[in-house]
Design a protein around this motif. Structure first.
Motif, PDB file in Angstrom:
ATOM      1  N   ASP A  22     -18.737 -22.075  24.119  1.00 51.44           N
ATOM      2  CA  ASP A  22     -20.156 -21.727  24.046  1.00 51.44           C
ATOM      3  C   ASP A  22     -20.507 -20.336  24.549  1.00 51.44           C
ATOM      4  O   ASP A  22     -21.491 -19.755  24.087  1.00 51.44           O
ATOM      5  CB  ASP A  22     -20.977 -22.762  24.824  1.00 51.44           C
ATOM      6  N   LEU A  25     -20.441 -17.463  21.744  1.00 46.78           N
ATOM      7  CA  LEU A  25     -21.106 -17.671  20.454  1.00 46.78           C
ATOM      8  C   LEU A  25     -22.133 -16.589  20.116  1.00 46.78           C
ATOM      9  O   LEU A  25     -22.198 -16.131  18.964  1.00 46.78           O
ATOM     10  CB  LEU A  25     -21.766 -19.053  20.419  1.00 46.78           C
ATOM     11  N   GLN A  43     -15.337 -17.193  12.820  1.00 51.65           N
ATOM     12  CA  GLN A  43     -15.625 -18.613  12.968  1.00 51.65           C
ATOM     13  C   GLN A  43     -14.350 -19.434  13.119  1.00 51.65           C
ATOM     14  O   GLN A  43     -14.333 -20.470  13.787  1.00 51.65           O
ATOM     15  CB  GLN A  43     -16.429 -19.120  11.759  1.00 51.65           C
ATOM     16  N   ILE A  46     -13.133 -20.638  16.565  1.00 52.72           N
ATOM     17  CA  ILE A  46     -13.646 -21.889  17.118  1.00 52.72           C
ATOM     18  C   ILE A  46     -12.776 -23.055  16.668  1.00 52.72           C
ATOM     19  O   ILE A  46     -12.365 -23.912  17.457  1.00 52.72           O
ATOM     20  CB  ILE A  46     -15.106 -22.115  16.696  1.00 52.72           C
ATOM     21  N   PRO A 146     -24.446 -19.988  26.535  1.00 50.59           N
ATOM     22  CA  PRO A 146     -24.846 -18.992  25.533  1.00 50.59           C
ATOM     23  C   PRO A 146     -25.799 -17.931  26.084  1.00 50.59           C
ATOM     24  O   PRO A 146     -25.752 -16.767  25.662  1.00 50.59           O
ATOM     25  CB  PRO A 146     -25.512 -19.835  24.441  1.00 50.59           C
ATOM     26  N   VAL A 227     -21.714 -25.782  15.759  1.00 50.09           N
ATOM     27  CA  VAL A 227     -21.290 -24.675  16.617  1.00 50.09           C
ATOM     28  C   VAL A 227     -20.804 -23.498  15.778  1.00 50.09           C
ATOM     29  O   VAL A 227     -21.046 -22.330  16.108  1.00 50.09           O
ATOM     30  CB  VAL A 227     -20.180 -25.151  17.584  1.00 50.09           C
ATOM     31  N   SER A 228     -20.137 -23.798  14.675  1.00 47.86           N
ATOM     32  CA  SER A 228     -19.591 -22.743  13.819  1.00 47.86           C
ATOM     33  C   SER A 228     -20.654 -22.112  12.917  1.00 47.86           C
ATOM     34  O   SER A 228     -20.655 -20.900  12.693  1.00 47.86           O
ATOM     35  CB  SER A 228     -18.463 -23.328  12.961  1.00 47.86           C
ATOM     36  N   PRO A 231     -24.413 -19.711  14.562  1.00 48.90           N
ATOM     37  CA  PRO A 231     -24.522 -18.246  14.696  1.00 48.90           C
ATOM     38  C   PRO A 231     -24.786 -17.547  13.366  1.00 48.90           C
ATOM     39  O   PRO A 231     -25.526 -16.561  13.311  1.00 48.90           O
ATOM     40  CB  PRO A 231     -23.154 -17.850  15.274  1.00 48.90           C
TER      41      PRO A 231
END
Length: 390
Positions: A22, A25, A43, A46, A146, A227-228, A231
């Motif tokens: 995290d 990111l 990406q 991750i 983050p 999560v991927s 962003p």
């Protein structure tokens, strides 16, 4: 003779796992520009981290039983520090990929050591509460890391996030050297082979295990996909600054915390079978919503469906993790490591494969949200959850 490890140390150690994902990111677009590589390659860092975290469990569990929890945790911390240092110096994407694999393997060793150490150090009744504290820390970090990562990357650059990871792990290593005892019981049984595939056969042959583990894996895939994709959607497509992105991303962590605490109440009221249907329905509603709102250029149009799916994720894990392990009281450790393998490595590999589909980020997110329904519909023989509860 084994000793009891302090709870605060377990909580400090488990932080390396969510921090490894995290904190950096908000810096993903900056990393892509600096390394002159497509965002998809960034990406992948991750996915590689999570795949290493999942695959490593098949080896970390036997290592913890053979050599002890303390050596495994210390070795994992050193590997995590090495990976963080390599990442901070990376000038090519391939070196960054290697660094993330090292970090993932180090995190795996620390996580397995912590989970084993908790089991060793506390009674069965107390262990449930300790794991709740650990899960709470894991959920809190995505809300805070983050924001710290956004500040680090804006004040210096993306490499500062990896400096911070290395510094934190180094500090915890020094504390562990002084305060972490060996907790492995004297009667611990270890296999002559680190990985004995025959020990997994009875577990994989269980329809109850396969059904519940499949749902755990697909639910985790939703979170990893978020999560991927977050962003890209929020900072690249919607042009949010790293600070605003951190607030939106952290808000989902708060949803996860609330979902984790309310899940037992919902399950107690509805029963496991009906609560699971509710969880899958929420993921399906989220998939439909994100497609219906895909033309709305607002963060809430993306995050709203994610909030719904995250609540379904919390319910699914609360039900299916315990149900998957219920038939294996005599080999709970082996079953748990196999569940963790599919949960992390399986979900990461699934995401890696589906990322090659020629569809947009929102369509891909909707696809992941719909997979639990597909898996549920494919399995006509559902487990007896009432029997699992008893």
């Amino acid at each position: 003779m084994k000793q009891k490890a302090p709870l605060y140390l377990f909580l400090l150690l488990i932080v390396v796992s969510p921090m490894g994902i995290d904190i950096y990111l908000p810096a993903l677009p900056q990393m892509a520009n600096n390394l002159q590589t497509p965002m998809a390659n960034i990406q992948t860092t991750i996915t590689l981290f999570l795949a290493a975290l999942g695959l490593g469990q098949l080896l970390a569990g036997p290592l913890a039983d053979r050599y002890g929890r303390r050596p495994l945790i210390l070795s994992g911390l050193l590997l995590y520090i090495l990976g963080s240092a390599v990442a901070s110096l990376a000038m090519q994407i391939e070196i960054l990929w290697l660094a993330r694999v090292l970090q993932g393997l180090g995190t795996c060793a620390v996580s397995v050591g912590v989970m084993s150490g908790v089991r060793d150090s506390y009674s069965a009744k107390k262990t449930a509460n300790i794991y709740s504290y650990i899960n709470g820390v894991i959920c809190v970090i995505p809300a805070l890391a983050p924001m710290l990562g956004g500040w680090l990357s804006e004040t210096w650059d993306w490499r500062a996030t990896f400096y911070f990871m290395a510094g934190y792990a180094l500090l915890i290593t020094l504390i562990a050297l002084l305060r972490l005892p060996e907790t492995r019981p004297a009667n611990t049984i270890s296999s002559p082979k680190l990985i004995n595939w025959k020990q997994y056969q009875p577990i994989l042959q269980s329809q109850t295990f396969r059904f519940n583990t499949g749902l755990v894996m697909l639910a985790m895939a939703i979170i990893i996909a978020f999560v991927s994709i977050a962003p890209v959607r929020l900072m690249v497509e919607l042009d949010l600054d790293p600070g605003t992105f951190s607030l939106w991303f952290g808000s989902n962590a708060i949803i996860n915390i609330l979902g984790s605490f309310t899940a037992p109440l919902i399950i107690r009221r509805l029963g496991q079978a009906r609560a699971l249907k509710l969880a899958i329905s929420m993921c399906t509603i989220a998939a439909a919503s994100i497609l219906l709102l895909q033309d709305v250029e607002s963060p809430i149009a993306f995050m709203g469906p994610v909030f719904i799916a995250s609540t379904g994720f919390c319910l699914t894990l609360a039900i299916c993790c315990g149900a998957a392990l219920a038939p294996f009281s005599e080999r709970a450790g082996t079953a748990a490591s196999l569940l963790g393998f599919f949960q992390m490595a399986g979900a990461s590999m699934l995401i890696g494969i589906l990322n090659f589909l020629p569809i947009g980020s929102l369509q891909l997110m909707a696809l992941f949200m719909s997979l639990p329904l597909i898996w549920y519909a494919m399995n006509r023989r559902k487990p007896n959850y009432e029997a699992c509860e008893n």
